[in-house]
Motif scaffolding. Structure first.
Motif, PDB file in Angstrom:
ATOM      1  N   ARG A 172      -9.295 -34.227  12.363  1.00 25.32           N
ATOM      2  CA  ARG A 172      -8.049 -33.827  11.714  1.00 25.32           C
ATOM      3  C   ARG A 172      -8.322 -33.116  10.397  1.00 25.32           C
ATOM      4  N   LEU A 173      -9.261 -33.656   9.621  1.00 26.92           N
ATOM      5  CA  LEU A 173      -9.612 -33.026   8.355  1.00 26.92           C
ATOM      6  C   LEU A 173     -10.212 -31.646   8.571  1.00 26.92           C
ATOM      7  N   TRP A 174     -11.081 -31.523   9.589  1.00 25.58           N
ATOM      8  CA  TRP A 174     -11.689 -30.222   9.896  1.00 25.58           C
ATOM      9  C   TRP A 174     -10.624 -29.206  10.284  1.00 25.58           C
ATOM     10  N   HIS A 175      -9.681 -29.645  11.116  1.00 29.89           N
ATOM     11  CA  HIS A 175      -8.607 -28.742  11.548  1.00 29.89           C
ATOM     12  C   HIS A 175      -7.756 -28.311  10.355  1.00 29.89           C
ATOM     13  N   THR A 176      -7.430 -29.265   9.467  1.00 29.96           N
ATOM     14  CA  THR A 176      -6.630 -28.939   8.285  1.00 29.96           C
ATOM     15  C   THR A 176      -7.372 -27.984   7.367  1.00 29.96           C
ATOM     16  N   ASP A 177      -8.682 -28.248   7.160  1.00 27.52           N
ATOM     17  CA  ASP A 177      -9.486 -27.372   6.298  1.00 27.52           C
ATOM     18  C   ASP A 177      -9.555 -25.962   6.867  1.00 27.52           C
ATOM     19  N   ARG A 178      -9.731 -25.857   8.179  1.00 30.26           N
ATOM     20  CA  ARG A 178      -9.800 -24.546   8.820  1.00 30.26           C
ATOM     21  C   ARG A 178      -8.476 -23.800   8.654  1.00 30.26           C
ATOM     22  N   LEU A 179      -7.361 -24.523   8.821  1.00 33.08           N
ATOM     23  CA  LEU A 179      -6.052 -23.908   8.670  1.00 33.08           C
ATOM     24  C   LEU A 179      -5.833 -23.409   7.242  1.00 33.08           C
ATOM     25  N   LEU A 180      -6.218 -24.246   6.259  1.00 29.88           N
ATOM     26  CA  LEU A 180      -6.043 -23.861   4.863  1.00 29.88           C
ATOM     27  C   LEU A 180      -6.932 -22.683   4.492  1.00 29.88           C
ATOM     28  N   ARG A 204      -5.365 -19.530   5.858  1.00 28.98           N
ATOM     29  CA  ARG A 204      -4.233 -19.111   5.025  1.00 28.98           C
ATOM     30  C   ARG A 204      -4.705 -18.530   3.709  1.00 28.98           C
TER      31      ARG A 204
END
Length: 230
Positions: free
Chosen positions: A55-63, A66
Motif C-alpha cells: 500500500r505504501l509503495w502504491h501510494t508513493d508511486r502515485l504521489l 503526480r
C-alpha cells in the motif's frame, strides 16, 4: 446434456473436497492450537506487513507521478513565452530558451555551445532515449526564410559532433527547397509555427511526426505575409 451433468457433478465433488479439507484443517488447528498458534501469528504478521508495504509503495508511486506531472506543468508555465517576446530576444537568449525547452522535455547533458567557433552547433545534448543531438538556433525576423546553406551547415555540425539527431529551430520559416532538404537528410525542421507549439507545452518528440508536412495552407501563408511581410 450428459456432458453438462458430468461437469456439474465434477464441480460438486471438488467443492465437497475443499469443504472437507477445510474442516479437517480447522479440527487440526483446534487440537494442536498450543503448537500451531505461533506459526499462524507469524504468517498473519508477515501478510499484514506485506499488505502495508504494498500500500505504501502504491501510494508513493502515485504521489511521485503526480509530482512529476505538476513539475512538468510548472516548467511549461515558467518557460512559456509569447512569440512576440521571443522575437525581441538576443541570439544567446534564444539559444538558452531552446536549451531550456530541451531540458523540460527530459533531454540530458544539455548545454549551450553557440558563439565564435561553435562548429555550426548552438545546443548539444541527449534525447530522453539516449541519442545524441545537435541543435542549430536562428532567431530571425518572421519575414525571413531559411535557405539550404544553413541546413548544410547543420549537417556538417552533425558529422563533427557525431550526433544521432539534428534539429534546426527558427523563429521564421523554411523555403520549400530547404524544407525538402531537411526531410531528405533527416533534419527536424522546427519553424515558427512548430516553435509556438513546442513553447506552449508540446514535446520535442511530438514534433517529429509532423516534420516537413508544410507550413500551413495557402490561406495561412497569406495571413503570414500580411502579418510579417516576405
Amino acid at each position: 446434456m450428459a456432458r453438462r451433468r458430468r461437469g456439474t457433478a465434477a464441480r460438486g465433488r471438488r467443492a465437497r473436497q475443499w469443504w472437507w479439507g477445510g474442516a479437517v484443517a480447522l479440527v487440526l488447528v483446534v487440537l494442536f492450537w498450543a503448537s500451531v498458534w505461533p506459526y499462524l501469528l507469524a504468517v498473519m504478521s508477515v501478510a499484514a506487513a506485506a499488505a502495508i508495504v504494498r500500500r505504501l509503495w502504491h501510494t508513493d508511486r502515485l504521489l511521485r507521478g503526480r509530482d512529476r506531472l505538476w513539475r512538468q506543468e510548472e516548467a511549461v508555465q515558467a518557460g512559456r513565452r509569447t512569440l512576440a517576446e521571443v522575437d525581441v530576444m538576443t541570439g544567446t537568449e534564444f539559444e538558452e530558451l531552446v536549451a531550456g525547452l530541451c531540458r523540460r522535455d527530459g533531454c540530458t547533458e544539455v548545454r549551450r555551445v553557440g558563439g565564435a567557433g561553435d562548429n555550426g552547433a548552438d545546443v548539444l545534448g541527449r534525447l530522453p532515449d539516449g541519442r545524441t543531438m545537435v541543435v542549430q538556433c536562428k532567431r530571425y525576423a518572421p519575414s525571413r526564410a531559411i535557405p539550404n546553406r544553413e541546413l548544410r551547415d547543420l549537417l556538417g555540425a552533425r558529422v563533427h559532433f557525431r550526433a544521432d539527431v539534428a534539429v534546426f529551430v527558427t523563429t521564421s520559416r523554411f523555403t520549400a527547397p530547404s524544407e525538402k532538404f531537411a526531410l531528405e537528410h533527416d533534419i527536424l525542421a522546427v519553424h515558427r509555427d512548430l516553435l509556438g507549439l513546442w513553447n506552449n507545452g508540446a514535446t520535442l518528440a511530438s514534433l517529429g511526426p509532423v516534420n516537413g508536412r508544410g507550413q500551413g495552407d495557402a490561406r495561412h501563408r497569406t495571413r503570414w505575409k500580411r502579418a510579417y511581410g516576405g
